[in-house]
Design an enzyme around this catalytic site. Structure first.
Site, mmCIF file in Angstrom:
data_model
loop_
_atom_site.group_PDB
_atom_site.id
_atom_site.type_symbol
_atom_site.label_atom_id
_atom_site.label_comp_id
_atom_site.label_asym_id
_atom_site.label_seq_id
_atom_site.Cartn_x
_atom_site.Cartn_y
_atom_site.Cartn_z
ATOM 1 C CE LYS A 15 44.993 34.484 40.925
ATOM 2 N NZ LYS A 15 45.290 35.418 39.852
ATOM 3 C CB THR B 51 44.837 33.279 36.560
ATOM 4 O OG1 THR B 51 43.997 34.090 37.362
ATOM 5 C CG2 THR B 51 46.210 33.871 36.558
#
Ligand SMILES: NC(=O)c1ccc[n+]([C@@H]2O[C@H](COP(=O)([O-])OP(=O)(O)OC[C@H]3O[C@@H](n4cnc5c(N)ncnc54)[C@H](O)[C@@H]3O)[C@@H](O)[C@H]2O)c1
Length: 327
Positions: free
Chosen positions: A183, A240
């Site tokens: 990610k 994120t």
């Protein structure tokens, strides 16, 4: 009440130290930075000024931390873990990796590195959408603890679990670690897109197609599909990729705004795991013959130093794939 050694008293190690300490555990934090260690010894956290209710132990001596407890929490930057622990004699301990990334050179997950170094030890991974500062402040979050031994997972969950720090369990440590590592690369892509002023639509597209890439690579490497839609996958990807508190997204954002790689890293001043992990992702995807256009684009900008706008344009000019594979 237990003792826990924490290797790495950066933001995440310190935040987890606060979580563990509030639960009544005795913690010892190890870091190479003497000023961080001195602050912690006085009960001050060096980052947000939150402070420990009970002063933690802190040291710059690794052996002292390793002798302190059977539980060893790893919150070091991924690329230094092997260097820090190699050659140490550690037997019968329980490692909990809270670091997110792949080791460059070997392309290994952190638990694989630890297992290789210490075959006699057990290794769990803690991951999920959790910024250190919010965790340190005691704001609510949900994370996932993964490992193969369910009884051990339940035992270790008790060390952390509290009203604001919800610890879910998973038997898919491969998927959980890969979600947390991959990610960060997609978050850099989202940051670049935001920095170039591409807008909210572009970011949503990148997150969604990035998740497809994570599933493709992650399942080929042994993770379970559903794990990538859980806390350590989609959960952490959304956090994120959308928050200005994310270092990986901010790093990409600064590149999109025209800063050089060096300027962007200097401005952030902390570890940006995605810019290392992308090297492993590139190698793995090529070796396994898997299509990973977003990660490859990030590699071109972050490793090869190509111009973000040029790379983004090329990404946009590719013929679109099917929304779902197998259509
Ligand atoms: N910050 C977060 O919100 C967050 C959340 C979840 C996971 N993580 C993960 O935690 C890991 C650490 O991130 P962080 O945010 O704490 O980074 P950081 O930059 O705040 O801290 C890293 C710490 O490691 C120490 N260190 C570096 N090399 C060392 C060595 N050789 N020996 C001893 N100490 C050394 C540094 O002195 C520093 O205190 C990363 O893998 C990151 O992905 C961070």
């Amino acid at each position: 009440m237990s003792k826990v050694a924490i290797l790495g008293a950066g933001r995440w190690g310190t935040a987890l130290g606060l979580v563990l300490s509030r639960k009544g555990n005795e913690v010892m934090l190890f870091d190479k930075n003497p000023s961080v260690v001195e602050a912690l010894k006085e009960g001050r956290d060096p980052y947000w000024g939150i402070g420990f209710e009970k002063k933690p132990l802190a040291t710059t001596h690794l052996e002292e931390a390793l002798d302190f407890s059977q539980y060893i929490l790893i919150a070091l930057p991924v690329q230094v873990i092997r260097k820090v622990l190699e050659g140490k004699s550690i037997k019968g301990k329980i490692f909990i990796s809270a670091s997110k990334g792949l080791e460059v050179g070997t392309n290994k997950r952190v638990s694989e590195v630890l297992k290789e170094l210490f075959p006699d030890c057990k290794v769990l991974a803690l991951s999920g959408p959790s910024f250190a500062e919010e965790t340190a402040k005691g704001l609510p979050c949900a994370v996932v603890l993964a490992g193969e031994d369910v009884a051990l997972l339940r035992e270790v969950r008790q060390l952390f679990s509290s009203e604001p720090f919800r610890v879910y369990l998973s038997e898919d440590i491969v998927g959980v670690e890969l979600g947390g590592a991959l990610k960060n690369v997609i978050a850099i892509a989202c940051g670049i897109s935001d920095g170039l002023g591409f807008g909210d639509n572009a970011r949503a597209g990148l997150i969604t197609r990035g998740l497809v890439e994570m599933v493709r690579l992650g399942t080929a490497l042994g993770g379970k599909v559903q794990t990538f839609y859980g806390l350590s996958g989609l959960g952490d990807l959304v956090l994120t990729s959308t928050s200005s508190k994310s270092r990986n997204r901010t790093f990409g954002f600064l590149l999109g705004q025209g800063l050089s790689l060096e300027q962007a890293q200097e401005k952030i001043g902390q570890v940006v795991e995605g810019k290392e992990t992308v090297k492993a992702v590139k190698e793995l995807s090529e070796k396994l013959n898997l299509y990973a256009p977003i990660s490859w684009a990030v590699y071109r900008v972050v490793v090869e130093g190509e111009e973000p706008l040029k790379v983004a344009r090329e990404l946009l000019l590719r013929p679109p794939q099917n929304d779902f594979e197998g259509l």
